[in-house]
Write a protein that holds these residues in place. Structure first.
Motif, PDB file in Angstrom:
ATOM      1  N   ASP A 155     -95.503  63.642  14.382  1.00 24.46           N
ATOM      2  CA  ASP A 155     -96.506  62.738  13.834  1.00 24.46           C
ATOM      3  C   ASP A 155     -97.121  61.877  14.932  1.00 24.46           C
ATOM      4  O   ASP A 155     -98.332  61.672  14.958  1.00 24.46           O
ATOM      5  CB  ASP A 155     -95.871  61.854  12.759  1.00 24.46           C
ATOM      6  N   LYS A 213    -102.470  53.964  14.553  1.00 25.40           N
ATOM      7  CA  LYS A 213    -103.644  54.617  13.982  1.00 25.40           C
ATOM      8  C   LYS A 213    -104.889  53.766  14.188  1.00 25.40           C
ATOM      9  O   LYS A 213    -105.954  54.278  14.528  1.00 25.40           O
ATOM     10  CB  LYS A 213    -103.428  54.903  12.491  1.00 25.40           C
ATOM     11  N   ASN A 241     -99.564  63.903  16.835  1.00 22.47           N
ATOM     12  CA  ASN A 241    -100.751  64.212  16.040  1.00 22.47           C
ATOM     13  C   ASN A 241    -101.710  63.037  15.931  1.00 22.47           C
ATOM     14  O   ASN A 241    -102.927  63.236  15.903  1.00 22.47           O
ATOM     15  CB  ASN A 241    -100.364  64.692  14.640  1.00 22.47           C
ATOM     16  N   ILE A 242    -101.179  61.811  15.828  1.00 19.35           N
ATOM     17  CA  ILE A 242    -102.084  60.663  15.704  1.00 19.35           C
ATOM     18  C   ILE A 242    -102.479  60.087  17.054  1.00 19.35           C
ATOM     19  O   ILE A 242    -103.304  59.192  17.130  1.00 19.35           O
ATOM     20  CB  ILE A 242    -101.522  59.554  14.784  1.00 19.35           C
ATOM     21  N   ARG A 272     -96.729  52.599  13.052  1.00 12.33           N
ATOM     22  CA  ARG A 272     -97.599  53.759  12.831  1.00 12.33           C
ATOM     23  C   ARG A 272     -99.009  53.334  12.449  1.00 12.33           C
ATOM     24  O   ARG A 272     -99.996  53.856  12.956  1.00 12.33           O
ATOM     25  CB  ARG A 272     -96.996  54.645  11.742  1.00 12.33           C
ATOM     26  N   VAL A 304    -100.343  58.822  19.642  1.00 12.79           N
ATOM     27  CA  VAL A 304     -99.543  57.707  20.142  1.00 12.79           C
ATOM     28  C   VAL A 304     -99.311  57.887  21.639  1.00 12.79           C
ATOM     29  O   VAL A 304     -98.994  58.977  22.097  1.00 12.79           O
ATOM     30  CB  VAL A 304     -98.188  57.637  19.397  1.00 12.79           C
ATOM     31  N   VAL A 323    -105.807  53.902  17.955  1.00  9.03           N
ATOM     32  CA  VAL A 323    -106.399  55.191  18.321  1.00  9.03           C
ATOM     33  C   VAL A 323    -107.814  55.288  17.767  1.00  9.03           C
ATOM     34  O   VAL A 323    -108.731  55.748  18.453  1.00  9.03           O
ATOM     35  CB  VAL A 323    -105.522  56.368  17.826  1.00  9.03           C
ATOM     36  N   ALA A 324    -108.014  54.834  16.528  1.00 10.52           N
ATOM     37  CA  ALA A 324    -109.358  54.851  15.940  1.00 10.52           C
ATOM     38  C   ALA A 324    -110.286  53.931  16.718  1.00 10.52           C
ATOM     39  O   ALA A 324    -111.453  54.247  16.926  1.00 10.52           O
ATOM     40  CB  ALA A 324    -109.297  54.440  14.477  1.00 10.52           C
TER      41      ALA A 324
END
Length: 120
Positions: free
Chosen positions: A17, A62, A20-21, A58, A23, A65-66
């Motif tokens: 995870d 997110k 995928n995001i 988490r 990190v 990252v966004a």
């Protein structure tokens, strides 16, 4: 036995995870400032603390990252070299358009004069 399975599976899920995001170290501040493999080992070795902590961070990852991807996609005012016309130039352009609409100047003359006014 089942507890060991839960710990291992959740640690594997955390690393997948996290990758995928997107990190990576440096996205957030504080104790959760770790990369995917660090999260894996924290979750594997200190599951009771690491897994809830990852779930907490988490959402922050997110958002970070966004935020970085939007910043890369959105051009800043410094990266755009567009000269903003002042009020005088706008008035001149309106007068020029009126002359063109009345047929007193041609389209080619209008384009040349417009470029002169805008400084292009």
């Amino acid at each position: 036995m089942w507890m060991i399975l839960i710990v291992v599976v959740s640690a594997i899920w955390v690393v997948i995870d996290a990758k995928n995001i997107g990190v990576k170290k440096g996205l957030v501040t504080g104790l959760g400032n770790m990369g995917p493999w660090s999260w894996f080992f924290v979750t594997l070795l200190l599951w009771i603390i690491g897994f809830p902590m990852y779930l907490y961070y988490r959402g922050k990852f997110k958002l970070a990252v966004a935020g970085t991807s939007n910043a890369e996609k959105t051009p800043t005012s410094a990266s755009i070299n567009v000269k903003q016309p002042d009020n005088m130039a706008i008035e001149d352009l309106e007068k020029l358009a009126a002359l063109k609409d009345k047929g007193l100047i041609t389209q080619g003359e209008f384009e040349i004069k417009k470029k002169q006014i805008l400084g292009i």
